[in-house]
Design an enzyme around this catalytic site. Structure first.
Site, PDB file in Angstrom:
ATOM      1  N   MET A 140      60.203  22.367  86.310  1.00  0.00           N
ATOM      2  CA  MET A 140      58.854  22.477  85.758  1.00  0.00           C
ATOM      3  C   MET A 140      58.076  21.191  86.011  1.00  0.00           C
ATOM      4  SD  MET A 140      58.996  24.673  82.267  1.00  0.00           S
ATOM      5  CE  MET A 140      59.446  26.417  82.338  1.00  0.00           C
ATOM      6  N   SER A 141      56.839  21.360  86.459  1.00  0.00           N
ATOM      7  CA  SER A 141      55.970  20.236  86.783  1.00  0.00           C
ATOM      8  C   SER A 141      54.526  20.665  86.611  1.00  0.00           C
ATOM      9  CB  SER A 141      56.205  19.792  88.232  1.00  0.00           C
ATOM     10  OG  SER A 141      55.201  18.901  88.667  1.00  0.00           O
ATOM     11  N   ARG A 148      52.251  19.973  88.534  1.00  0.00           N
ATOM     12  CA  ARG A 148      51.765  20.336  89.872  1.00  0.00           C
ATOM     13  C   ARG A 148      52.072  21.787  90.230  1.00  0.00           C
ATOM     14  NH1 ARG A 148      52.694  14.809  90.614  1.00  0.00           N
ATOM     15  NH2 ARG A 148      51.006  13.739  91.705  1.00  0.00           N
ATOM     16  N   HIS A 163      57.563  19.615  78.838  1.00  0.00           N
ATOM     17  CA  HIS A 163      56.935  18.660  77.924  1.00  0.00           C
ATOM     18  C   HIS A 163      57.228  19.044  76.466  1.00  0.00           C
ATOM     19  CE1 HIS A 163      54.044  18.101  81.429  1.00  0.00           C
ATOM     20  NE2 HIS A 163      54.466  16.873  81.199  1.00  0.00           N
TER      21      HIS A 163
END
Length: 282
Positions: free
Chosen positions: A186-187, A189, A37
């Site tokens: 990358m997440s 979750r 992000h």
């Protein structure tokens, strides 16, 4: 940093920016921010006068109520992370009632069929929810440029189609997948994975890399069968789907063409946590 929790207040503030005819970069997120992000925010900073980050867990794109309930919500920590890369960012963190005005329903969209592939097959109504919230946020923020990660590549194509079919005046910028040291995409979750599961999940990207190598000499069906057999041997990870598809139409590749770009898409479950990834095959 300006933080708004009501769209009316954000709109009033943004009006002063619109009047200046300045470029606005927009990064829509569901929070639980990670370096992926932050990389989108950094990209936005380079090309815009003002930058808006939304943090909103959108209920209409979840077809699993438990997944919605368990989705990480870390607003204060998210704001601190944004400050490290963009102290002057505008943060929009509205409530569900503020966004949906008491009617938490999604609008039905026609994306020319790409909504019925992969994620659409396994998550009914998901892309109607995505389209509903993205359209609402675009109408509120009225950005010049909006940034989306390629980890959700199908979603990226959906958003581009949404903009095109609704004549929305926003430029959609796709950004490369940001990965952990072991290759795991990358997440948000990932926060729910145990340390052991997180290490085990590295096999997802390793498998995609091998699939890319095999695609150079083998057919899409042969590669797909190899992937499916590989995961049958893995007791800890359940394969939901693996697809090799053409990038624009997202139709499954049955026969390779030199003039088309292909991408491999995968979705798996680790301890009931759903992870997705993809890789360009060209």
């Amino acid at each position: 940093m300006q933080i708004f929790k009501e769209k009316a207040l954000l709109t009033a503030y943004l009006k002063t920016i619109w009047d200046k005819n300045c470029a606005i970069g927009f990064i829509p997120t569901m929070g639980a921010l990670h370096q992926g992000h932050l990389s989108l925010i950094k990209k936005s900073i380079l090309n815009n006068d003002y930058n808006v980050v939304s943090i909103f867990v959108n209920p209409t794109q979840f077809n699993n109520s438990q997944d919605l309930e368990k989705y990480p919500r870390t607003l204060e920590r998210d704001i601190e992370k944004i400050k490290t890369v963009c102290p002057g960012c505008i943060v929009f963190a509205p409530s569900v009632d503020d966004i949906y005005e008491g009617k938490t329903n999604s609008i039905s969209f026609n994306y020319d069929g790409i909504e019925n592939e992969m994620e659409g097959k396994h998550r009914p109504g998901h892309f109607d929810g995505v389209g509903t919230i993205v359209k609402k946020l675009f109408e509120i923020v009225q950005p010049t440029n909006a940034y989306f990660g390629e980890k959700d590549f199908q979603q990226l194509q959906i958003v581009k189609k949404l903009v095109s079919k609704n004549n929305l005046k926003v430029n959609i910028v796709g950004c490369p997948i940001f990965r952990e040291e072991n290759g795991l995409a990358m997440s948000s979750r990932n926060e729910r994975l145990s340390k052991t599961d997180r290490e085990e999940a590295s096999i997802i990207y390793k498998t995609l890399v091998t699939a890319k190598e095999k695609f150079g000499t083998k057919s899409a069906k042969e590669v797909t069968k190899w992937i499916e057999n590989s995961f049958k041997k893995n007791k800890n990870i359940t394969l939901e789907y693996f697809e090799i598809a053409e990038e624009t139409t997202l139709k499954t590749c049955n026969r390779k063409s030199k003039n088309k770009k292909y991408r491999a898409f995968i979705a798996v479950f680790i301890d009931n946590i759903r992870l997705i990834d993809n890789i360009s095959l060209n």
